[in-house]
Design an enzyme around this catalytic site. Structure first.
Site, PDB file in Angstrom:
ATOM      1  N   ASP A   1       0.855  -1.180   0.000  1.00 45.13           N
ATOM      2  CA  ASP A   1       0.000   0.000   0.000  1.00 45.13           C
ATOM      3  C   ASP A   1       0.895   1.235   0.000  1.00 45.13           C
ATOM      4  O   ASP A   1       1.844   1.336   0.795  1.00 45.13           O
ATOM      5  CB  ASP A   1      -0.912   0.013   1.234  1.00 45.13           C
ATOM      6  CG  ASP A   1      -1.886   1.165   1.195  1.00 45.13           C
ATOM      7  OD1 ASP A   1      -2.957   1.021   0.593  1.00 45.13           O
ATOM      8  OD2 ASP A   1      -1.552   2.222   1.770  1.00 45.13           O
ATOM      9  N   LEU A   2       0.618   2.180  -0.921  1.00 39.86           N
ATOM     10  CA  LEU A   2       1.442   3.384  -1.028  1.00 39.86           C
ATOM     11  C   LEU A   2       1.144   4.330   0.133  1.00 39.86           C
ATOM     12  O   LEU A   2      -0.018   4.575   0.476  1.00 39.86           O
ATOM     13  CB  LEU A   2       1.177   4.090  -2.356  1.00 39.86           C
ATOM     14  CG  LEU A   2       1.535   3.305  -3.626  1.00 39.86           C
ATOM     15  CD1 LEU A   2       1.215   4.133  -4.869  1.00 39.86           C
ATOM     16  CD2 LEU A   2       3.002   2.905  -3.617  1.00 39.86           C
TER      17      LEU A   2
ATOM     18  N   ASP B   1      -4.557   2.522  -4.377  1.00 40.30           N
ATOM     19  CA  ASP B   1      -3.092   2.467  -4.303  1.00 40.30           C
ATOM     20  C   ASP B   1      -2.635   1.157  -3.674  1.00 40.30           C
ATOM     21  O   ASP B   1      -1.563   1.092  -3.069  1.00 40.30           O
ATOM     22  CB  ASP B   1      -2.563   3.662  -3.508  1.00 40.30           C
ATOM     23  CG  ASP B   1      -3.161   3.723  -2.097  1.00 40.30           C
ATOM     24  OD1 ASP B   1      -4.109   2.967  -1.824  1.00 40.30           O
ATOM     25  OD2 ASP B   1      -2.667   4.518  -1.281  1.00 40.30           O
TER      26      ASP B   1
END
Length: 679
Positions: free
Chosen positions: A544-545, A587
């Site tokens: 996950d960004l 994301d």
């Protein structure tokens, strides 16, 4: 009807009363009795089943409750649900409630409306509502250990099974009742034979004695029952009428046989001076009438049924004949049929008598129905038009596959001119895409069934290969022998391209081009199976960004999309060819790392992903930087886990990484110690 006939008993009434009384007494009584007896037994069996399940589960669940093994007795509950088809099984666990400090602790399994078995959630309004319906029946048992109550076990049953079995019992009862009804009907048949068929046999014997014209020579006998007596009286009266008109019918039959049966055309006789005209029955029949309906007839009768345009042509041709320009009169005309449609007739005739002044007096002619001929001509014209103008290519070959004719659409599709392929074998279109077995199967179908239809790859004159839909039909003669083959060819290139686009949309992310959830589910199952088969380790990473929302808020969604595209390509380049990178939304990404010797083998790859994710990116002159939090789990594990559990484990590890400060990874401690790190 005679007085004797009126006093005789009615056979119809007797049979009707016997059938009604028999069925009304036997069928309902037998069916109702059987249905209620078996209904009570079904309910007793279902209650006994629930009681048996309560006893069995009580004995097996109590030890697990004492050991606080919730998952273990959940598994027992799920197994019982699968085997017995219950609506729900709930366990009130006093020990767990005490440990958790709750007033109660209820767990178990519940069956959803679509049949799936789900964990019970007391806070879920749908679960409570489902168990509160009046179609749910509850059976409970207190759970005790050492003389103390430690909980309660409840089984919830729907009445669906009971209703299905009641329906089955109902149909069984109905079938048995129908069997009894059939037996009664058999008895009725026996009765009918003796009381009806035998008298009718004597009636038939009397009819066998006929004269040369088929008319019975003797009067038919009277019988016991009123209906048969009325029948014989009526037939005897009709026979008298038939005998009286037989001579007249013979004369008319002879004339009709000579004219109509001999030529099967209508005839007409026209007095040109007076307009008086006589037609035969066939003339009227062609337009759906009888002569009686058309009487009195004249030349105006003809004129009233002819199409106005054709009437002008008829008058023109008559004048040509009257003036001697034509030796006889002939005209094709449409006539209005009684049913409302138009029929085509060929009207022909010739003047046979003239007046002393040389004026035409009497004219005789025929009237032939040519509707079918005109329709065939129209069909041939339409077929020729369709053949040349249809968008599908058409090819006609002989039994050896030699091309005999093609239409314009065929030339447009293949690039060949007609003269280039006529006389050539149809193999000129083969592309080499299919092996010989494909064509052998196609010809087996054509020769066996008379047709074949399917997709095929053909070759144009310029050697371009294109997909087509081909339909081949065998054309047989009146003896059933194959004389030729007709093939319809349609270019389906645009359909194939559309299929490819749909396949792309269904399996790949529209923004990044990465595989989506559908591909992830398939590949994860395959990689898990391969890891078990090869005794290797599979790593599942959830990425996950960090800071992606801030990029969207500060620079806009277009910048966020560009960041995802660039980041996806960078991460893909850091992975091996056997690895899989999937975007599952927003994301969030999932990475599958197969073929690992141990859990530690994934660390270098994970570190490269962290490095790539944290590298700055220039988007339209703005310098953007984010990072990533990665959670990793492994397969196989000591416990048996499925793909969904692996993804949840990896997701949990990712959240742990975020809570630990982001821009880092967390590995799940789930791999057996022997496979954690090499060396």
């Amino acid at each position: 009807m005679t007085r004797q006939g009126r006093d005789q008993p009615s056979l119809l009434v007797s049979l009707g009363l016997l059938a009604v009384v028999s069925v009304m007494l036997v069928v309902p009584a037998h069916g109702v009795y059987t249905f209620f007896i078996q209904k009570e037994q079904i309910i007793a069996d279902m209650n006994e089943q629930a009681r048996s399940s309560l006893i069995r589960l009580s004995e097996n669940v109590v030890p697990y409750m004492q050991a606080y093994a919730v998952n273990d007795y959940q598994n027992l509950v799920q197994t019982e649900m699968v085997q017995r088809g219950y609506a729900a099984i709930l366990i009130e666990d006093s020990n767990m409630a005490e440990v958790l400090g709750r007033p109660e602790y209820i767990t178990g399994m519940i069956r959803s409306s679509d049949g799936h078995i789900l964990p019970y959630d007391a806070s879920h309004p749908g679960h409570h509502q489902r168990l509160s319906t009046d179609r749910i029946h509850k059976h409970s048992e207190l759970l005790q250990s050492g003389g103390m109550t430690i909980g309660k076990l409840s089984i919830f049953m729907t009445d669906t099974v009971v209703r299905e079995k009641q329906k089955e019992v109902f149909y069984d009862s109905l079938s048995n009742s129908l069997l009894l009804a059939l037996i009664l009907m058999a008895l009725l048949i026996v009765f009918s034979k003796r009381r009806i068929l035998d008298p009718l046999g004597r009636f038939s014997e009397a009819l066998q004695q006929r004269d040369a014209d088929g008319i019975p020579v003797n009067a038919l006998p009277n019988f016991k029952y009123r209906e048969l007596s009325i029948l014989t009286d009526t037939v005897n009266s009709m026979l008298d009428m038939i005998r009286g008109s037989r001579a007249e019918i013979k004369r008319e039959r002879s004339r009709l046989h000579d004219v109509i049966e001999g030529t099967h055309v209508g005839t007409w006789e026209w007095n040109i001076q007076t307009g008086a005209t006589e037609f035969n029955d066939r003339w009227a029949e062609i337009i759906g009438y009888t002569l009686e309906e058309l009487s009195p007839t004249s030349i105006d009768t003809w004129a009233s049924f002819v199409h106005p345009d054709d009437l002008k042509e008829s008058e023109k041709q008559l004048q040509r004949h009257f003036t001697g320009e034509s030796p006889y009169y002939q005209c094709e005309a449409r006539m209005k049929h009684k049913a409302g449609h138009w029929v085509w007739v060929l009207d022909r005739g010739k003047v046979s008598k003239s007046t002393e002044d040389g004026e035409p007096l009497m004219m005789y002619g025929t009237h032939q129905d040519i509707t079918e001929q005109k329709e065939n001509e129209l069909r041939l014209h339409l077929a020729a038009s369709v053949y040349e103008h249809v968008s599908d290519g058409i090819m006609i070959t002989d039994t050896q596959g030699i091309i005999r004719d093609v239409n314009h659409a065929f030339c447009r599709l293949t690039g060949y001119q007609a003269e280039e392929v006529i006389g050539e074998n149809a193999r000129v279109l083969r592309s080499g895409h299919h092996d010989e077995s494909f064509y052998q199967a196609m010809w087996r179908a054509i020769l066996g069934k008379g047709y074949w239809s399917g997709e095929i790859w053909n070759k144009r004159k310029n050697d371009e290969i294109f997909p087509a839909h081909l339909k081949v039909n065998a054309i047989r003669d009146s003896d059933g022998q194959v004389r030729s083959f007709v093939a319809l060819l349609s270019d389906i290139s645009h359909f194939k391209e559309h299929e490819r686009q749909l396949e792309q949309l269904a399996h790949f992310d529209a923004l990044t081009g990465l595989p989506n959830r559908l591909v992830l589910a398939d590949r994860l199952h395959k990689e898990m199976a391969q890891a078990r088969r090869r005794s290797e380790v599979l790593a599942v990473a959830f990425l996950d960004l960090d800071g992606f929302k801030a990029v969207n808020d500060q620079f806009g969604h277009d910048a966020g999309d560009q960041l995802l595209i660039i980041m996806s390509e960078r991460m893909r380049q850091t992975l091996r060819e056997s690895d899989t990178l999937v975007r599952i939304g927003g994301d969030e990404f999932v990475v599958l790392l197969p073929d690992l010797d141990d859990a530690g083998s994934c660390v270098p790859v994970i570190q490269r992903l962290l490095s790539v994710a944290s590298s700055p990116i220039d988007i339209k002159g703005d310098r953007v930087q984010v990072s990533a939090s990665i959670g990793v789990t492994f397969y196989p594990q000591d416990e048996d886990v499925d793909s969904e559990q692996l993804l949840r484990q990896a997701d949990q590890m990712m959240y742990d990484a975020k809570l630990s400060g982001k821009n880092r990874y967390k590995l799940a401690d789930v791999v057996p110690s022997s496979r954690r790190f090499a060396g």
